[in-house]
Each structure stands twice: as C-alpha cells, then as structure tokens.
Write a protein that holds these residues in place. Sequence first.
Motif, mmCIF file in Angstrom:
data_model
loop_
_atom_site.group_PDB
_atom_site.id
_atom_site.type_symbol
_atom_site.label_atom_id
_atom_site.label_comp_id
_atom_site.label_asym_id
_atom_site.label_seq_id
_atom_site.Cartn_x
_atom_site.Cartn_y
_atom_site.Cartn_z
ATOM 1 N N TRP A 255 -7.240 4.746 -9.294
ATOM 2 C CA TRP A 255 -6.639 6.039 -8.937
ATOM 3 C C TRP A 255 -6.480 6.153 -7.428
ATOM 4 N N VAL A 256 -7.532 5.821 -6.704
ATOM 5 C CA VAL A 256 -7.511 5.963 -5.252
ATOM 6 C C VAL A 256 -6.465 5.034 -4.642
ATOM 7 N N GLY A 259 -3.134 6.399 -4.904
ATOM 8 C CA GLY A 259 -2.897 7.698 -4.272
ATOM 9 C C GLY A 259 -2.774 8.802 -5.292
ATOM 10 N N VAL A 261 -4.206 11.869 -7.768
ATOM 11 C CA VAL A 261 -5.211 12.926 -7.843
ATOM 12 C C VAL A 261 -5.139 13.508 -9.248
ATOM 13 N N LEU A 285 -0.442 11.501 -3.856
ATOM 14 C CA LEU A 285 -0.510 11.840 -2.436
ATOM 15 C C LEU A 285 0.856 11.711 -1.778
ATOM 16 N N THR A 293 -5.547 18.365 -3.008
ATOM 17 C CA THR A 293 -5.897 18.727 -4.380
ATOM 18 C C THR A 293 -4.645 18.840 -5.229
ATOM 19 N N PHE A 305 -8.638 14.468 -3.582
ATOM 20 C CA PHE A 305 -8.392 13.022 -3.606
ATOM 21 C C PHE A 305 -9.637 12.213 -3.253
ATOM 22 N N GLN A 308 -12.901 12.223 -5.653
ATOM 23 C CA GLN A 308 -12.846 11.763 -7.034
ATOM 24 C C GLN A 308 -13.979 10.794 -7.401
#
Length: 483
Positions: A255-256, A259, A261, A285, A293, A305, A308
């Motif tokens: 997920w990170v 990008g 959320v 993002l 958010t 973000f 998480q």
Amino acid sequence: MPVSPDYRPDPQFVTLGDEYGDAVRAATFPQSIVRFRNDAAAATVGLETLTEAEWIAHFARFEPLPGQPGPIAMRYHGHQFRTYNPDLGDGRGFLAAQLRETPGAQAASDRVASGSATEGRLLDLGTKGSGTTPWSRTADGRLTLKGGMREVLAAEMLEAQGVPTSRAFSLIETGEELERGDEPSPTRSAVLVRLSHSHIRFGTFQRAAYFGRTDMLEALVAHARALYHPQVAEGDVPGFLGAVVEASARLTARWVAAGFVHGVLNTDNLNVTGESFDYGPWRFLPYYEPGFTAAYFDQTGLYAFARQPEAVFWALTQLGGALKPIADAEPLTAALNSFGPAYIRELRAAFLDRLGVKSLGEAADQRLLDTTLALQREVGEAGRWEPLFHDWFGGFPSSARAVTGPRAKLWQGKAFDNFRFALFEHEPDRPERLESPAFARAEPEEMLIDEVESLWAAIAEQDDWAPFHDKVARLRQTGAARR
C-alpha cells in the motif's frame, strides 16, 4: 453450459456451522444492467463462459452457482476507529460462493498464494449492495453506482501495481434511487461482486472471543490455517498469528509503495490472508504527504498515509488478544513483534518492485528506499507520487527517457543525485519490460480524485461508460507491462 470444466466449487465456510453466518436472500432489483464484467478474473475460476443472461442470474438475482449452498451473511465484530462494536456483520453483502482458482492463474499472479499447486487457492465471491441481512441495523443494504465504480477502479489500480487485492468481478446497475448524505441524491444503485482470497476478518475472531467461545476460536483457527496458511503446523496458534502478521506486513508495505490510503482500517476490514478487499473512502497520494487522509470523517488522521503501518499493527494486536484464550501470551507476543522487521523487509522489496530493479542486499536496498522517499519529499507537489516510478522504472536504462521527459527539471539536485546513485547500484530487473507502450507514454497511469470524479461525471451526466472502460484497459496494460 453455464460453467467451464475449470469451475471447481468448494464451499468451505459453511462447514463451520450455523453459528458463523446466516442464510439470507438477495434483494429483488427492478433492473439489471451489466456495467462491468471481469472476464479475465472469471477465467481464473471457470466462469468466463457464462452468457449475459446467466451472469445476471448469478450476480444480480444471486441464483446459486452449481455446487454452492446459497448466500451466507457472515458474522463478525470489530473495532471501528478503535471503538469496539459488537453489532457488526455483513449488513449489505454476503458470501455468494467459494471456488478454487485454476493453478495456472495462481502461478501467473503476483498476489499472495496459499494452497497447493494442484488445488489452487480457495477464493470467495462476495457481494456489496445485495440487500438487507440480520446485520443491516437501520441501513438499506444497498450500494450506490458511484461507490461500485470507485471500488472497481481501486481494485484495478492496485492490481496493476502488484498490491495483494481482491478483484472487482461484476458491477450491475439495479435501477433504484438511493438517498445518501455524501452524494447528490437521489443517486443510482448497483450491486457489486468481488473475487477475494477469504472474507474471514480479524473481527471474526474477535466475535468468538467476545462471547468467550474457545471452541469457536479453535475451529476458526483450524479452518483458516488449513485453507489459507497450510505451511503452519496443525494446532500452532502463534504460528498461525505469525503467518497473518507476515501477510499483513506485505500488504501494508505494498500500500505504502503504491501511495495508497485505505481510509478505514478497522478490524472488520482486515482479513487473515493479507489481501485488501473492501474499498470505501480510498485515495491515492497526489504527492508525498505523510498526513494525507482518505476519509473526510477521519478527523484525527488515525488512518493517514504514514500511519497505516501503525494502524495495521494495532489491529493485529487485537487479533492476538482475541487468540489469548487458546494460546500462551508469550509466543503470541513474539509473533506480533515480528511485524516491524517484516514490514521494513517488505517495504524494501515493494520499492524495488515499483522501480523495476533487483535486490543488491539489505544495506543497498535500504539506501534506495531512503533516497526514494527523500526525493519524493523534495519534489513534493511538483512531481506527484506516481511519476517517479514511471520515469525511473528499470533504473539506468530509463535515464534518457527520464531526463528528456516532462519532469526533466525535477531530476537534479542533491536529493536526486543520492537517489540516482542508489538506483544505479541496482541491476535492472527484466529491462525488456520498458519496451511496452505503457512506458512510451509521457505520463503514468494515476488514480487521483479529480480523474475519478471526471469518470463519474461522464456516467452521471451522459451515461457514457467509455472513459471508465478505457481507464480500466490502460490500467491493465500498465499492470501487464510491470509484471
């Protein structure tokens, strides 16, 4: 013939018994217009041969597929924004079917695989917007067409980026007018079907623990271990928790790197396979912003973000707490404590994958992760999040493309020099992928809110689905190019 020879029904959840779910009936809808049919996903479970009439029969009227027991609304509890809610459960959806993925489809997938190569993964067909259930409370059990469209887009984008995700399987407009506080109303209605690797949530275990039912906890662990984490020894509850921790760390890292959320990381929205499967107020993002958010109601930024990983770890600790009645605390704690190292390891791997380069070892991989984030922070709004991974995919072979592209002025300065040095240390992974037309485009495929709203406006104002389907096609081209 309604199904192909590859269709293999395997309804397992029903074997747990009546205390885990309720037999329900789908709503009767005034209309059934197929707006999205995922034949690529259907082919992985032997359902691509369905005619449109059969598709509507099974995914709008929910006539059971062959060998399936019929719809089951699953029971679970959960923490919502860290407040425990014992009144949850499938309130506008149900488990429609369970079936095996074809082994070839499993091998080709970048999603987390469980189960033997001969059996294929056990997958669920689950619904959203299919009508009221015993757990609907005061809600109408419906889904807006815009919400369904957004779920399709989220799943397609995440799959293209290599994130473990459910797949939007079917979206059918149902002809009702819905009243919603967060959309101009009345708004159009739909029913969604998703193909997911388990709907057994952390909250499923929490419910059993809430009622003090160690027998139900033991049955759930045995069921989920055998079906989704068979590498764990029978009866090894901490080992089972450790497998869920590992899968959740990979999901969070992906997920990170994407990008992404999620927006609502409650314990009823996280499952035992580490595959995201429910998309409400999601966002991608626009640019590097740790506090970004997705949900307008997330006033404190609990699920922002950069928070998480914290949110997922907190949810895992609730799962660990639910398992305490059937396992010793010390090994459960050890399993939970493995999240941090697993997350960092998976985050390095996720960024390498997004940049299309091979691992060079922990130190060099960490340097690339750190310099990538530092560059994202420096370019900020001017560079956005996604273009860096598009311009520099494959490392050195993308140099000419990147420095002559529309963001050439961004690729200079100390932060960029540090990033370039770390990137060029790494050997390109299958550089032939750069030959795809997806990398010939100046701009990457993104999924920012303005584009989502534009796609919906074409549908809402002109009933024009062409831009939506074109976007899905481009996302699939991008995903194929990166695989």
